[in-house]
Design an enzyme around this catalytic site. Structure first.
Site, mmCIF file in Angstrom:
data_model
loop_
_atom_site.group_PDB
_atom_site.id
_atom_site.type_symbol
_atom_site.label_atom_id
_atom_site.label_comp_id
_atom_site.label_asym_id
_atom_site.label_seq_id
_atom_site.Cartn_x
_atom_site.Cartn_y
_atom_site.Cartn_z
ATOM 1 C CE1 TYR A 1 -4.062 -1.679 5.903
ATOM 2 C CE2 TYR A 1 -2.984 0.347 5.188
ATOM 3 C CZ TYR A 1 -3.630 -0.844 4.895
ATOM 4 O OH TYR A 1 -3.826 -1.197 3.578
ATOM 5 C CE LYS B 1 -2.179 -4.272 4.085
ATOM 6 N NZ LYS B 1 -2.536 -5.311 3.106
ATOM 7 C CD GLU C 1 -2.040 5.121 4.879
ATOM 8 O OE1 GLU C 1 -1.637 5.206 6.041
ATOM 9 O OE2 GLU C 1 -2.502 6.080 4.249
ATOM 10 C CB THR D 1 -0.913 0.011 1.257
ATOM 11 O OG1 THR D 1 -1.387 1.342 1.491
ATOM 12 C CG2 THR D 1 -0.172 -0.432 2.511
HETATM 13 P P1 NAP Z 1 -11.623 -4.381 2.248
HETATM 14 O O1 NAP Z 1 -12.779 -4.057 1.372
HETATM 15 O O2 NAP Z 1 -11.575 -3.843 3.631
HETATM 16 O O3 NAP Z 1 -11.529 -5.983 2.301
HETATM 17 C C1 NAP Z 1 -10.707 -6.628 3.226
HETATM 18 C C2 NAP Z 1 -10.957 -8.114 3.133
HETATM 19 O O4 NAP Z 1 -10.151 -8.767 4.125
HETATM 20 C C3 NAP Z 1 -12.421 -8.514 3.437
HETATM 21 O O5 NAP Z 1 -12.763 -9.615 2.628
HETATM 22 C C4 NAP Z 1 -12.338 -8.948 4.889
HETATM 23 O O6 NAP Z 1 -13.341 -9.867 5.256
HETATM 24 C C5 NAP Z 1 -10.990 -9.639 4.878
HETATM 25 N N1 NAP Z 1 -10.440 -9.834 6.219
HETATM 26 C C6 NAP Z 1 -10.283 -8.923 7.207
HETATM 27 N N2 NAP Z 1 -9.763 -9.506 8.304
HETATM 28 C C7 NAP Z 1 -9.595 -10.807 8.000
HETATM 29 C C8 NAP Z 1 -9.113 -11.926 8.713
HETATM 30 N N3 NAP Z 1 -8.718 -11.820 9.990
HETATM 31 N N4 NAP Z 1 -9.068 -13.132 8.099
HETATM 32 C C9 NAP Z 1 -9.507 -13.266 6.804
HETATM 33 N N5 NAP Z 1 -9.989 -12.248 6.092
HETATM 34 C C10 NAP Z 1 -10.027 -11.030 6.677
HETATM 35 O O7 NAP Z 1 -10.255 -3.959 1.554
HETATM 36 P P2 NAP Z 1 -9.933 -3.671 0.010
HETATM 37 O O8 NAP Z 1 -10.124 -2.218 -0.243
HETATM 38 O O9 NAP Z 1 -10.627 -4.674 -0.836
HETATM 39 O O10 NAP Z 1 -8.362 -3.909 -0.011
HETATM 40 C C11 NAP Z 1 -7.813 -5.201 -0.298
HETATM 41 C C12 NAP Z 1 -6.392 -5.256 0.205
HETATM 42 O O11 NAP Z 1 -5.609 -4.241 -0.437
HETATM 43 C C13 NAP Z 1 -6.214 -5.018 1.695
HETATM 44 O O12 NAP Z 1 -5.120 -5.808 2.124
HETATM 45 C C14 NAP Z 1 -5.839 -3.553 1.791
HETATM 46 O O13 NAP Z 1 -5.093 -3.321 2.964
HETATM 47 C C15 NAP Z 1 -5.015 -3.392 0.539
HETATM 48 N N6 NAP Z 1 -5.001 -2.066 -0.080
HETATM 49 C C16 NAP Z 1 -6.167 -1.431 -0.365
HETATM 50 C C17 NAP Z 1 -6.134 -0.208 -1.002
HETATM 51 C C18 NAP Z 1 -7.392 0.519 -1.357
HETATM 52 O O14 NAP Z 1 -7.313 1.738 -1.617
HETATM 53 N N7 NAP Z 1 -8.535 -0.144 -1.434
HETATM 54 C C19 NAP Z 1 -4.896 0.385 -1.344
HETATM 55 C C20 NAP Z 1 -3.731 -0.314 -1.039
HETATM 56 C C21 NAP Z 1 -3.786 -1.552 -0.425
HETATM 57 P P3 NAP Z 1 -14.794 -9.371 5.761
HETATM 58 O O15 NAP Z 1 -15.594 -9.110 4.507
HETATM 59 O O16 NAP Z 1 -15.267 -10.541 6.544
HETATM 60 O O17 NAP Z 1 -14.593 -8.128 6.577
HETATM 61 N N1 GDD Z 2 -12.268 7.388 6.554
HETATM 62 C C1 GDD Z 2 -12.343 8.734 6.653
HETATM 63 N N2 GDD Z 2 -13.458 9.285 7.206
HETATM 64 N N3 GDD Z 2 -11.324 9.482 6.196
HETATM 65 C C2 GDD Z 2 -11.442 10.835 6.272
HETATM 66 C C3 GDD Z 2 -12.558 11.448 6.815
HETATM 67 C C4 GDD Z 2 -13.623 10.641 7.321
HETATM 68 O O1 GDD Z 2 -14.626 11.105 7.818
HETATM 69 N N4 GDD Z 2 -12.387 12.785 6.727
HETATM 70 C C5 GDD Z 2 -11.215 12.994 6.158
HETATM 71 N N5 GDD Z 2 -10.619 11.817 5.889
HETATM 72 C C6 GDD Z 2 -9.280 11.646 5.305
HETATM 73 C C7 GDD Z 2 -8.382 10.699 6.093
HETATM 74 O O2 GDD Z 2 -7.823 11.365 7.230
HETATM 75 C C8 GDD Z 2 -7.350 10.341 5.032
HETATM 76 O O3 GDD Z 2 -6.345 11.325 4.982
HETATM 77 C C9 GDD Z 2 -8.163 10.396 3.722
HETATM 78 O O4 GDD Z 2 -9.393 11.059 4.033
HETATM 79 C C10 GDD Z 2 -8.474 9.019 3.145
HETATM 80 O O5 GDD Z 2 -9.025 8.220 4.165
HETATM 81 P P1 GDD Z 2 -9.621 6.751 3.874
HETATM 82 O O6 GDD Z 2 -10.620 6.818 2.784
HETATM 83 O O7 GDD Z 2 -10.032 6.179 5.181
HETATM 84 O O8 GDD Z 2 -8.379 5.968 3.246
HETATM 85 P P2 GDD Z 2 -6.852 5.871 3.685
HETATM 86 O O9 GDD Z 2 -6.059 6.670 2.676
HETATM 87 O O10 GDD Z 2 -6.648 6.196 5.106
HETATM 88 O O11 GDD Z 2 -6.569 4.329 3.514
HETATM 89 C C11 GDD Z 2 -7.024 3.625 2.347
HETATM 90 O O12 GDD Z 2 -6.051 3.708 1.336
HETATM 91 C C12 GDD Z 2 -4.813 3.045 1.652
HETATM 92 C C13 GDD Z 2 -3.881 3.257 0.444
HETATM 93 O O13 GDD Z 2 -3.264 4.499 0.526
HETATM 94 C C14 GDD Z 2 -7.334 2.191 2.769
HETATM 95 O O14 GDD Z 2 -7.963 1.536 1.695
HETATM 96 C C15 GDD Z 2 -6.052 1.438 3.093
HETATM 97 O O15 GDD Z 2 -6.372 0.048 3.303
HETATM 98 C C16 GDD Z 2 -5.089 1.578 1.910
HETATM 99 O O16 GDD Z 2 -3.887 0.904 2.178
#
Ligand code: NAP
Ligand code: GDD
Length: 372
Positions: free
Chosen positions: A162, A166, A140, A138
């Site tokens: 987190y 990671k 992050e 990520t």
């Molecule tokens: P998400 O919607 O939060 O999905 C997370 C998945 O992990 C869900 O299926 C959840 O199951 C499962 N999970 C959580 N805890 C678990 C456990 N203890 N054992 C088995 N499964 C578990 O996340 P996403 O946005 O699809 O992201 C997928 C991956 O990419 C994650 O690793 C995230 O950290 C990473 N990532 C995401 C982003 C982004 O912007 N979306 C960016 C960079 C990296 P439940 O449905 O049961 O909760």
């Molecule tokens: N969730 C949330 N809720 N975020 C907020 C809010 C709020 O009400 N207001 C402002 N933010 C700001 C957060 O402080 C952060 O800077 C930004 O919006 C994005 O927040 P999120 O959407 O929660 O995502 P994230 O960037 O912290 O994390 C996501 O992206 C990562 C990749 O950069 C997640 O998907 C992580 O799993 C992933 O790794």
């Protein structure tokens, strides 16, 4: 013979899009699913339920869900031995950054040790020469960014439990590659969103709230840091990159990003613009508000049926629709992220297809329909 894939986190946003992609490509897809008190396969059903296969086969013949948990070593090892997958996509994670401050130990168990459990299970099952492993790394990792834009060589500085968990997973993936010659790759993905994004991530929180406000169902949207800037892409494009990473001749680490960043405030502005409403921002810091003319708040809980273009059909009022609530601030914030995906473009031929306005528009259209 169909290729076999094993997806942890199959019930999440990316798991559902990736399943759709792999099933469309003819894969047999196995997924790790947590036991929950209610079904949590809604995204999978919506995205994959209507897939049709050219050979006439059915979804039941090629999508298999297995109960399990990333914290359970025995369960992970047994499943990998049984499935003997060609490809593993390790997407399972406690993926919410703010929640990771409240649950640092659990987050580390799932996100850090969970990855090690997968890698070690592949080794124990003597699959190092066969199975390609994708680790969901990520942006992050960059946290307090050391340079802009971020590339594969930018130093890491994670800012949350987190991010730190990671980071362990990132280096374990590199370590298994270097120690055992395993095909283990990191996709360092920047934020990617979609109509299937979890409802507590900021983009989906905004589009759902805007849809509710326009339908007279919600007074206002409370957010934390409006100045945070993210490189937001579409999950559909990003799972294509995951697949390409595992098809490449060699394992490696790849930045996956759009190369464009926007603030949370800009996302809100565009979401309301999709509805034909322009927001006026006033004040600063904790006192900043977004003011707009929107449909009056209803008290019967029944949506007014708003759709873009129908604005004149409703009684409206000018009021505060966005306010800052410090409860949504994080103990340490990642202020800005911007990725340079030149390596992925050059080596994998991948680039983001969906533009920022298209992403916001698709999410808004979906949520305006979902209100009913
Ligand atoms: P998400 O919607 O939060 O999905 C997370 C998945 O992990 C869900 O299926 C959840 O199951 C499962 N999970 C959580 N805890 C678990 C456990 N203890 N054992 C088995 N499964 C578990 O996340 P996403 O946005 O699809 O992201 C997928 C991956 O990419 C994650 O690793 C995230 O950290 C990473 N990532 C995401 C982003 C982004 O912007 N979306 C960016 C960079 C990296 P439940 O449905 O049961 O909760
Ligand atoms: N969730 C949330 N809720 N975020 C907020 C809010 C709020 O009400 N207001 C402002 N933010 C700001 C957060 O402080 C952060 O800077 C930004 O919006 C994005 O927040 P999120 O959407 O929660 O995502 P994230 O960037 O912290 O994390 C996501 O992206 C990562 C990749 O950069 C997640 O998907 C992580 O799993 C992933 O790794």
């Amino acid at each position: 013979m169909r290729k076999k894939s094993f997806i942890t986190g199959i019930t999440g946003q990316d798991g559902a899009y990736l399943s759709h992609l792999l099933l469309s490509k003819g894969y047999e897809v196995h997924g790790l699913m947590r036991r929950t008190s209610q079904f949590n396969t809604a995204r999978l059903q919506e995205l994959c339920g209507n897939l049709e296969f050219s050979d006439g086969g059915s979804l039941e013949d090629r999508l298999f869900l297995h109960y399990g948990d990333s914290t359970d070593s025995l369960n992970i090892t047994t499943l990998i031995e049984e499935i003997q997958p060609d490809e593993i996509y390790n997407l399972a994670a406690q993926s919410h950054v703010k929640v990771s401050f409240e649950m640092p130990v659990y987050t580390s168990d799932v996100d850090a040790l969970g990855t090690l459990r997968i890698l070690e299970a592949v080794r124990q099952a003597k699959l190092t020469g066969k199975t390609h492993v994708y680790q969901a790394s990520t942006s992050e990792l960059f946290g307090k960014v050391q340079e802009t834009p971020q590339t594969e060589t930018t130093p890491f500085h994670p800012r949350s439990p987190y991010g730190v968990a990671k980071l362990f997973a990132y280096w374990m993936t590199v370590n298994y590659r270097e120690s055992y010659g395993m095909f283990a790759s990191n996709g360092i993905l920047f934020n990617h969103e979609s109509p299937f994004r979890g409802e507590t991530f900021v983009t989906r929180k905004i589009t759902l709230a805007a849809a509710r406000i326009m339908n007279g169902l919600q007074d206002r949207l409370e957010l934390g840091n409006l100045d945070a800037r993210r490189d937001w892409g579409h999950a559909r494009d990003f799972v294509e990159a995951m697949w390409r990473i595992l098809q490449h001749d060699e394992p490696g680490d790849f930045i996956i990003a759009t190369g464009e960043q926007h603030s949370v405030r800009e996302f809100v502005t565009l979401a309301f613009e999709h509805c034909g409403v322009s927001i006026r921002w006033e004040g600063s810091g904790l006192n900043e508000v977004g003011i707009a003319r929107v449909p009056v708040l209803k008290h019967d809980g029944i949506p007014n049926g708003f759709q873009p273009g129908k604005f004149d059909e409703f009684p409206t009022e000018e009021r505060v629709v966005v306010a800052v609530n410090p409860d949504f601030f994080r103990p340490a914030e990642v202020e800005t992220l911007l990725g340079n995906a030149a390596k992925a473009q050059e080596v994998l031929g991948w680039r983001a297809e969906t533009t920022f306005p298209q992403l916001v528009s698709e999410m808004m259209s979906y949520d305006l329909k979902k209100i009913y």
